[in-house]
Design a protein around this motif. Structure first.
Motif, PDB file in Angstrom:
ATOM      1  N   ARG A  44      -6.626  30.715   9.161  1.00  0.00           N
ATOM      2  CA  ARG A  44      -7.951  30.138   8.917  1.00  0.00           C
ATOM      3  C   ARG A  44      -8.286  29.081   9.956  1.00  0.00           C
ATOM      4  O   ARG A  44      -9.418  28.993  10.426  1.00  0.00           O
ATOM      5  CB  ARG A  44      -7.989  29.538   7.512  1.00  0.00           C
ATOM      6  CG  ARG A  44      -9.355  29.009   7.067  1.00  0.00           C
ATOM      7  CD  ARG A  44     -10.368  30.130   6.971  1.00  0.00           C
ATOM      8  NE  ARG A  44     -11.507  29.797   6.156  1.00  0.00           N
ATOM      9  CZ  ARG A  44     -12.497  28.979   6.487  1.00  0.00           C
ATOM     10  NH1 ARG A  44     -12.465  28.375   7.663  1.00  0.00           N
ATOM     11  NH2 ARG A  44     -13.503  28.759   5.686  1.00  0.00           N
ATOM     12  N   ASN A  51     -14.380  30.884  15.792  1.00  0.00           N
ATOM     13  CA  ASN A  51     -15.742  31.010  15.273  1.00  0.00           C
ATOM     14  C   ASN A  51     -16.651  29.919  15.817  1.00  0.00           C
ATOM     15  O   ASN A  51     -17.802  30.173  16.193  1.00  0.00           O
ATOM     16  CB  ASN A  51     -15.713  30.953  13.743  1.00  0.00           C
ATOM     17  CG  ASN A  51     -17.017  31.411  13.123  1.00  0.00           C
ATOM     18  OD1 ASN A  51     -17.652  32.350  13.600  1.00  0.00           O
ATOM     19  ND2 ASN A  51     -17.415  30.762  12.059  1.00  0.00           N
ATOM     20  N   ASN A  89     -16.393  36.637  11.053  1.00  0.00           N
ATOM     21  CA  ASN A  89     -16.823  36.318   9.683  1.00  0.00           C
ATOM     22  C   ASN A  89     -16.246  37.261   8.629  1.00  0.00           C
ATOM     23  O   ASN A  89     -15.729  36.803   7.605  1.00  0.00           O
ATOM     24  CB  ASN A  89     -18.347  36.276   9.611  1.00  0.00           C
ATOM     25  CG  ASN A  89     -18.915  35.085  10.356  1.00  0.00           C
ATOM     26  OD1 ASN A  89     -18.295  34.030  10.408  1.00  0.00           O
ATOM     27  ND2 ASN A  89     -20.079  35.233  10.953  1.00  0.00           N
ATOM     28  N   PRO A  90     -16.289  38.590   8.829  1.00  0.00           N
ATOM     29  CA  PRO A  90     -15.633  39.480   7.843  1.00  0.00           C
ATOM     30  C   PRO A  90     -14.123  39.266   7.774  1.00  0.00           C
ATOM     31  O   PRO A  90     -13.524  39.403   6.706  1.00  0.00           O
ATOM     32  CB  PRO A  90     -15.956  40.889   8.371  1.00  0.00           C
ATOM     33  CG  PRO A  90     -17.157  40.722   9.231  1.00  0.00           C
ATOM     34  CD  PRO A  90     -17.018  39.366   9.845  1.00  0.00           C
ATOM     35  N   ILE A  92     -12.524  36.392   8.245  1.00  0.00           N
ATOM     36  CA  ILE A  92     -12.315  35.177   7.447  1.00  0.00           C
ATOM     37  C   ILE A  92     -12.419  35.504   5.960  1.00  0.00           C
ATOM     38  O   ILE A  92     -11.618  35.054   5.139  1.00  0.00           O
ATOM     39  CB  ILE A  92     -13.337  34.087   7.833  1.00  0.00           C
ATOM     40  CG1 ILE A  92     -13.008  33.503   9.215  1.00  0.00           C
ATOM     41  CG2 ILE A  92     -13.360  32.964   6.800  1.00  0.00           C
ATOM     42  CD1 ILE A  92     -14.028  32.494   9.715  1.00  0.00           C
ATOM     43  N   THR A  93     -13.427  36.311   5.592  1.00  0.00           N
ATOM     44  CA  THR A  93     -13.631  36.690   4.191  1.00  0.00           C
ATOM     45  C   THR A  93     -12.419  37.436   3.643  1.00  0.00           C
ATOM     46  O   THR A  93     -11.959  37.171   2.522  1.00  0.00           O
ATOM     47  CB  THR A  93     -14.883  37.572   4.052  1.00  0.00           C
ATOM     48  OG1 THR A  93     -16.015  36.866   4.560  1.00  0.00           O
ATOM     49  CG2 THR A  93     -15.134  37.933   2.597  1.00  0.00           C
ATOM     50  N   MET A  94     -11.885  38.359   4.432  1.00  0.00           N
ATOM     51  CA  MET A  94     -10.724  39.141   3.994  1.00  0.00           C
ATOM     52  C   MET A  94      -9.507  38.243   3.790  1.00  0.00           C
ATOM     53  O   MET A  94      -8.798  38.345   2.784  1.00  0.00           O
ATOM     54  CB  MET A  94     -10.401  40.231   5.015  1.00  0.00           C
ATOM     55  CG  MET A  94      -9.263  41.157   4.580  1.00  0.00           C
ATOM     56  SD  MET A  94      -8.758  42.304   5.872  1.00  0.00           S
ATOM     57  CE  MET A  94      -7.919  41.201   7.005  1.00  0.00           C
ATOM     58  N   GLU A  96      -9.466  35.043   3.143  1.00  0.00           N
ATOM     59  CA  GLU A  96      -9.698  34.177   1.992  1.00  0.00           C
ATOM     60  C   GLU A  96      -9.492  34.923   0.678  1.00  0.00           C
ATOM     61  O   GLU A  96      -8.904  34.385  -0.266  1.00  0.00           O
ATOM     62  CB  GLU A  96     -11.111  33.597   2.054  1.00  0.00           C
ATOM     63  CG  GLU A  96     -11.293  32.557   3.139  1.00  0.00           C
ATOM     64  CD  GLU A  96     -12.707  31.997   3.162  1.00  0.00           C
ATOM     65  OE1 GLU A  96     -13.581  32.571   2.491  1.00  0.00           O
ATOM     66  OE2 GLU A  96     -12.926  30.992   3.853  1.00  0.00           O
ATOM     67  N   ASP A  97      -9.987  36.149   0.591  1.00  0.00           N
ATOM     68  CA  ASP A  97      -9.877  36.927  -0.650  1.00  0.00           C
ATOM     69  C   ASP A  97      -8.430  37.167  -1.039  1.00  0.00           C
ATOM     70  O   ASP A  97      -8.046  37.026  -2.205  1.00  0.00           O
ATOM     71  CB  ASP A  97     -10.604  38.271  -0.500  1.00  0.00           C
ATOM     72  CG  ASP A  97     -12.118  38.112  -0.480  1.00  0.00           C
ATOM     73  OD1 ASP A  97     -12.589  37.022  -0.856  1.00  0.00           O
ATOM     74  OD2 ASP A  97     -12.818  39.058  -0.094  1.00  0.00           O
ATOM     75  N   TRP A 141     -10.621  27.137  -7.782  1.00  0.00           N
ATOM     76  CA  TRP A 141     -11.585  27.122  -6.683  1.00  0.00           C
ATOM     77  C   TRP A 141     -11.806  25.724  -6.144  1.00  0.00           C
ATOM     78  O   TRP A 141     -12.144  25.551  -4.974  1.00  0.00           O
ATOM     79  CB  TRP A 141     -12.899  27.787  -7.088  1.00  0.00           C
ATOM     80  CG  TRP A 141     -13.753  27.077  -8.086  1.00  0.00           C
ATOM     81  CD1 TRP A 141     -13.806  27.270  -9.430  1.00  0.00           C
ATOM     82  CD2 TRP A 141     -14.735  26.054  -7.810  1.00  0.00           C
ATOM     83  NE1 TRP A 141     -14.724  26.440 -10.021  1.00  0.00           N
ATOM     84  CE2 TRP A 141     -15.317  25.680  -9.045  1.00  0.00           C
ATOM     85  CE3 TRP A 141     -15.166  25.426  -6.643  1.00  0.00           C
ATOM     86  CZ2 TRP A 141     -16.307  24.710  -9.155  1.00  0.00           C
ATOM     87  CZ3 TRP A 141     -16.154  24.453  -6.756  1.00  0.00           C
ATOM     88  CH2 TRP A 141     -16.713  24.102  -7.986  1.00  0.00           C
ATOM     89  N   TRP A 148      -9.878  24.349   2.179  1.00  0.00           N
ATOM     90  CA  TRP A 148     -10.714  24.949   3.216  1.00  0.00           C
ATOM     91  C   TRP A 148     -11.647  23.917   3.856  1.00  0.00           C
ATOM     92  O   TRP A 148     -12.099  24.097   4.969  1.00  0.00           O
ATOM     93  CB  TRP A 148     -11.507  26.107   2.625  1.00  0.00           C
ATOM     94  CG  TRP A 148     -10.902  27.452   2.887  1.00  0.00           C
ATOM     95  CD1 TRP A 148     -11.579  28.623   3.012  1.00  0.00           C
ATOM     96  CD2 TRP A 148      -9.527  27.798   3.073  1.00  0.00           C
ATOM     97  NE1 TRP A 148     -10.707  29.666   3.242  1.00  0.00           N
ATOM     98  CE2 TRP A 148      -9.445  29.185   3.290  1.00  0.00           C
ATOM     99  CE3 TRP A 148      -8.347  27.068   3.077  1.00  0.00           C
ATOM    100  CZ2 TRP A 148      -8.240  29.854   3.512  1.00  0.00           C
ATOM    101  CZ3 TRP A 148      -7.142  27.735   3.284  1.00  0.00           C
ATOM    102  CH2 TRP A 148      -7.109  29.096   3.508  1.00  0.00           C
TER     103      TRP A 148
END
Length: 311
Positions: A44, A51, A89-90, A92-94, A96-97, A141, A148
């Motif tokens: 990250r 990014n 961006n995708p 980072i999303t992966m 994080e998930d 969260w 994060w």
């Protein structure tokens, strides 16, 4: 004993966390997340760096090059940073998930183990139960966002130096335009305090409404609902809880809307138009700024404002 618990809860609510305690809690949360998924945390950081830098290149040099080179042709290489940013961006999303599920499992397992050690009398106390529900629904969260925030802060500081250096070389006035919205931070803080009061008062009503919903959803209570007057009691309980939630929204809604309008308006109504007007003046009137530079400056002022606010 129940009265003593209520007094203790009231005292705890009135206490303010010291700065030392805040940092201690933050360190604990970050340590747990990092130890659960260290590779995700490091990745990250790396993705945040890439990014930020690629976003800067796309929003500045690529835009300037594209606008200023219409007459001489277009080099495909200039879209490379844009393509990189589209991939980041995708990714980072992966990351994080996957990491979030691991963190959630560890944190909630720890919390559930702890709750089995608590005296049963605590669960009959509404104040304790409200806090327990809040912990189970928010702890993962909130710990995640806190961790994060560290990586986002890292990216924001890099962005601040990149965009700040660019604007400084063009005109220091643009940095002043970017700083203006920081006054809105005080407004945002008031809005956050108000929102905390809103959610705190709403929580009890929400919990009561959810209890009624769970009973109606559950098949094991279907017979009891038909053979007794529990149906009317639960519907009345649900109606009161829903009305309570509406009252909370009516109590805080207008103030929240006003503060949000002030906060967003400071940037969209004052800062951006001033920066745009000054950039256009230097481009069309004084002729000291190129068209490509004008577009870059407008984008950079907005980006610098964003990084200042984020920090």
């Amino acid at each position: 004993k129940g009265e003593d618990m209520k007094k203790d809860n009231k005292k705890n609510d009135q206490k303010k966390l010291s700065l030392k305690m805040v940092f201690k809690d933050c360190a604990y949360a970050i340590k747990m997340v990092v130890s659960t998924s260290p590779m995700a945390f490091l990745l990250r950081f790396l993705l945040e760096l890439v990014n930020t830098v690629s976003g800067f290149l796309v929003g500045t040099y690529a835009v300037r090059y594209i606008i200023n080179s219409f007459e001489t042709g277009f080099d495909f290489k200039t879209v490379a940073p844009l393509g990189l940013q589209l991939i980041i961006n995708p990714l980072i999303t992966m990351v994080e998930d996957v990491a979030f599920v691991k963190v959630e499992k560890r944190v909630l397992t720890k919390l559930y183990d702890k709750c089995t050690e608590v005296e049963l009398a605590c669960f009959e106390n509404p104040e304790f139960y409200d806090k327990y529900v809040k912990a189970t629904s928010e702890i993962t969260w909130r710990m995640w966002n806190l961790t994060w925030t560290v990586t986002n802060l890292f990216g924001a500081i890099i962005g601040m130096f990149l965009y700040g250096s660019l604007l400084f070389t063009m005109d220091f006035a643009f940095i002043i335009f970017a700083i203006l919205p920081l006054f809105g931070t005080f407004i945002k803080r008031k809005a956050n305090v108000l929102w905390h009061k809103h959610t705190t008062e709403d929580r009890e009503h929400h919990r009561r409404a959810q209890y009624a919903q769970r009973v109606f959803y559950s098949g094991e209570f279907a017979k009891e609902l038909r053979l007794s007057n529990a149906r009317e009691f639960l519907l009345e309980r649900y109606a009161k809880a829903s009305d309570g939630r509406v009252e909370v929204v009516e109590k805080y809604g207008k103030k929240e809307m006003f503060l949000e309008l002030m906060h967003t308006g400071l940037q969209t109504i004052i800062t951006n138009p001033l920066a745009i007007a000054y950039a256009i003046f230097r481009t069309l009137v004084s002729g000291t700024l190129g068209i490509g530079d004008c577009a870059v400056v407008i984008n950079s002022v907005s980006s610098l404002t964003g990084t200042f606010t984020q920090i």
